[in-house]
Design a protein around this motif. Sequence first.
Motif, PDB file in Angstrom:
ATOM      1  N   ALA A  56       0.861  -1.174   0.000  1.00 59.06           N
ATOM      2  CA  ALA A  56       0.000   0.000   0.000  1.00 59.06           C
ATOM      3  C   ALA A  56       0.900   1.227   0.000  1.00 59.06           C
ATOM      4  N   VAL A  57       0.847   1.994  -1.066  1.00 57.62           N
ATOM      5  CA  VAL A  57       1.741   3.142  -1.222  1.00 57.62           C
ATOM      6  C   VAL A  57       0.950   4.407  -0.899  1.00 57.62           C
ATOM      7  N   LYS A  58       1.280   5.030   0.220  1.00 59.78           N
ATOM      8  CA  LYS A  58       0.552   6.220   0.642  1.00 59.78           C
ATOM      9  C   LYS A  58       1.396   7.467   0.441  1.00 59.78           C
ATOM     10  N   GLY A  59       0.711   8.586   0.257  1.00 57.06           N
ATOM     11  CA  GLY A  59       1.421   9.840   0.064  1.00 57.06           C
ATOM     12  C   GLY A  59       0.464  10.947  -0.294  1.00 57.06           C
ATOM     13  N   ASP A  60       0.912  12.170  -0.124  1.00 56.21           N
ATOM     14  CA  ASP A  60       0.071  13.327  -0.432  1.00 56.21           C
ATOM     15  C   ASP A  60      -0.353  13.351  -1.895  1.00 56.21           C
ATOM     16  N   CYS A  61       0.497  12.833  -2.767  1.00 49.70           N
ATOM     17  CA  CYS A  61       0.246  12.948  -4.206  1.00 49.70           C
ATOM     18  C   CYS A  61      -0.989  12.197  -4.668  1.00 49.70           C
ATOM     19  N   PHE A  62      -1.451  11.224  -3.861  1.00 51.92           N
ATOM     20  CA  PHE A  62      -2.556  10.393  -4.312  1.00 51.92           C
ATOM     21  C   PHE A  62      -3.929  11.019  -4.069  1.00 51.92           C
ATOM     22  N   GLY A  63      -3.949  12.242  -3.524  1.00 51.78           N
ATOM     23  CA  GLY A  63      -5.228  12.929  -3.338  1.00 51.78           C
ATOM     24  C   GLY A  63      -5.885  13.278  -4.655  1.00 51.78           C
ATOM     25  N   THR A  64      -5.100  13.623  -5.644  1.00 53.04           N
ATOM     26  CA  THR A  64      -5.591  13.884  -6.994  1.00 53.04           C
ATOM     27  C   THR A  64      -4.661  13.160  -7.969  1.00 53.04           C
ATOM     28  N   PHE A  65      -5.154  12.928  -9.176  1.00 56.38           N
ATOM     29  CA  PHE A  65      -4.330  12.180 -10.138  1.00 56.38           C
ATOM     30  C   PHE A  65      -3.378  13.099 -10.874  1.00 56.38           C
ATOM     31  N   ASP A  66      -2.104  12.787 -10.760  1.00 58.30           N
ATOM     32  CA  ASP A  66      -1.048  13.415 -11.537  1.00 58.30           C
ATOM     33  C   ASP A  66      -0.079  12.306 -11.903  1.00 58.30           C
ATOM     34  N   SER A  67      -0.019  11.962 -13.169  1.00 62.25           N
ATOM     35  CA  SER A  67       0.736  10.775 -13.573  1.00 62.25           C
ATOM     36  C   SER A  67       2.212  10.873 -13.201  1.00 62.25           C
ATOM     37  N   GLY A  68       2.796  12.070 -13.308  1.00 61.47           N
ATOM     38  CA  GLY A  68       4.201  12.212 -12.965  1.00 61.47           C
ATOM     39  C   GLY A  68       4.461  11.980 -11.490  1.00 61.47           C
ATOM     40  N   ALA A  69       3.598  12.552 -10.644  1.00 58.81           N
ATOM     41  CA  ALA A  69       3.757  12.388  -9.199  1.00 58.81           C
ATOM     42  C   ALA A  69       3.501  10.950  -8.780  1.00 58.81           C
ATOM     43  N   TRP A  70       2.472  10.328  -9.353  1.00 65.41           N
ATOM     44  CA  TRP A  70       2.187   8.926  -9.023  1.00 65.41           C
ATOM     45  C   TRP A  70       3.347   8.036  -9.440  1.00 65.41           C
ATOM     46  N   ALA A  71       3.866   8.256 -10.641  1.00 62.53           N
ATOM     47  CA  ALA A  71       4.976   7.434 -11.129  1.00 62.53           C
ATOM     48  C   ALA A  71       6.203   7.593 -10.244  1.00 62.53           C
ATOM     49  N   ALA A  72       6.482   8.827  -9.804  1.00 63.76           N
ATOM     50  CA  ALA A  72       7.639   9.061  -8.947  1.00 63.76           C
ATOM     51  C   ALA A  72       7.497   8.329  -7.614  1.00 63.76           C
ATOM     52  N   ALA A  73       6.267   8.228  -7.103  1.00 60.99           N
ATOM     53  CA  ALA A  73       6.041   7.534  -5.833  1.00 60.99           C
ATOM     54  C   ALA A  73       6.079   6.021  -5.985  1.00 60.99           C
ATOM     55  N   LEU A  74       5.593   5.512  -7.117  1.00 61.98           N
ATOM     56  CA  LEU A  74       5.494   4.063  -7.316  1.00 61.98           C
ATOM     57  C   LEU A  74       6.776   3.450  -7.871  1.00 61.98           C
ATOM     58  N   ASN A  75       7.500   4.191  -8.683  1.00 60.17           N
ATOM     59  CA  ASN A  75       8.661   3.651  -9.374  1.00 60.17           C
ATOM     60  C   ASN A  75       9.688   2.990  -8.454  1.00 60.17           C
ATOM     61  N   PRO A  76      10.052   3.604  -7.309  1.00 59.47           N
ATOM     62  CA  PRO A  76      11.072   2.962  -6.463  1.00 59.47           C
ATOM     63  C   PRO A  76      10.645   1.616  -5.891  1.00 59.47           C
ATOM     64  N   LEU A  77       9.349   1.341  -5.875  1.00 58.44           N
ATOM     65  CA  LEU A  77       8.844   0.114  -5.264  1.00 58.44           C
ATOM     66  C   LEU A  77       8.589  -0.991  -6.285  1.00 58.44           C
ATOM     67  N   ALA A  78       8.706  -0.678  -7.557  1.00 60.90           N
ATOM     68  CA  ALA A  78       8.497  -1.676  -8.604  1.00 60.90           C
ATOM     69  C   ALA A  78       9.775  -2.476  -8.831  1.00 60.90           C
ATOM     70  N   SER A  79       9.619  -3.740  -9.201  1.00 66.73           N
ATOM     71  CA  SER A  79      10.771  -4.605  -9.429  1.00 66.73           C
ATOM     72  C   SER A  79      11.453  -4.250 -10.741  1.00 66.73           C
ATOM     73  N   ASP A  80      12.570  -4.917 -10.984  1.00 65.79           N
ATOM     74  CA  ASP A  80      13.311  -4.697 -12.228  1.00 65.79           C
ATOM     75  C   ASP A  80      12.824  -5.597 -13.353  1.00 65.79           C
ATOM     76  N   GLY A  81      11.739  -6.325 -13.129  1.00 67.71           N
ATOM     77  CA  GLY A  81      11.241  -7.248 -14.144  1.00 67.71           C
ATOM     78  C   GLY A  81      10.184  -6.615 -15.021  1.00 67.71           C
ATOM     79  N   VAL A  82       8.971  -7.180 -14.966  1.00 65.81           N
ATOM     80  CA  VAL A  82       7.865  -6.727 -15.809  1.00 65.81           C
ATOM     81  C   VAL A  82       6.909  -5.886 -14.973  1.00 65.81           C
ATOM     82  N   ILE A  83       6.499  -4.745 -15.526  1.00 65.61           N
ATOM     83  CA  ILE A  83       5.506  -3.891 -14.878  1.00 65.61           C
ATOM     84  C   ILE A  83       4.218  -3.988 -15.679  1.00 65.61           C
ATOM     85  N   LEU A  84       3.133  -4.337 -15.004  1.00 64.02           N
ATOM     86  CA  LEU A  84       1.822  -4.452 -15.652  1.00 64.02           C
ATOM     87  C   LEU A  84       0.867  -3.417 -15.100  1.00 64.02           C
TER      88      LEU A  84
END
Length: 309
Positions: A56-84
Amino acid sequence: MDVTIIAETTADDLHPVTSQLVGAAITIGGTPTVLCPGGTGAATAASISGVAKVIAVKGDCFGTFDSGAWAAALNPLASDGVILAASAPSGREVAAQIAAMRGIPIIQDATGLEAGITVTRGIYSGKAVETVTVSAPCALTLRPNAFEAAGDGGNADVSTVSQSSDVGVTVREAIAKASERLDVAEADIIISGGRGMGEPSNFAHLYEVADVIGAAVGASRAAVDTWDEIPHSMQVGQTGKTVNPSLYIAVGISGAIQHLAGMRSSKFIVAINKDPDAPIFGVADYGIVSTWEEALPVLKEELSSLLSN
């Protein structure tokens, strides 16, 4: 194969397409980890059959949708394999942003997926079908209802990583979650510091917290090796002490394999680190992206309150 799924959510739960993403991941031999933006639907994701872990990835950015902010928050937690992700407006944008950050290929709007990462999708407005094989690492978005959904009956572990700018709220959430599992009358608690504490004198702040809650103070091997003032007797890890407390608080510890070997069986793990890529977040039940200077005063206050109740 490591597969990270970016969950598609509704207002208060998962969109059904998330189960379809899990089903697709399984068809290519994936062991999927599901990232839930804003923490929405984490419990539901954990109940999907085949899911290995939910974050569960929490943060201020998730109050409204902004693809850049969401990607910046999620990217460090994604593996180096396949992203779906789902081939929906938010999924397409976030997956594309993460792919751009990593410099990896992305294939949008797939309608078929087979082992070996063979992808089928319509092109030329659906007048032709393209089949392409891609290697990991890569990102894929899948068209809703084109894949069979995974069933229920899963029981995956759920961890939380918070990147909120309000450290006070974040620490309170972490301790509230810990208190659900702890009998504080019998709690055995360890707070450990790493090289991220900056200098050995800063361990005094860990001792202040420990004195409030009757905890032991530990250290990572990096801290012990770096500073003579931190003795080997404090070291937690494969070449130090193996511990199994009710609550383990790791402060400024990156999470080297040898350290994780000595504490990962703790009943509840809270990690505080300013680096969102720190491996310690992979085993933490609750991760706080923050400096220790910001987090420790609030942590001390909240633990004091917990033990006084």
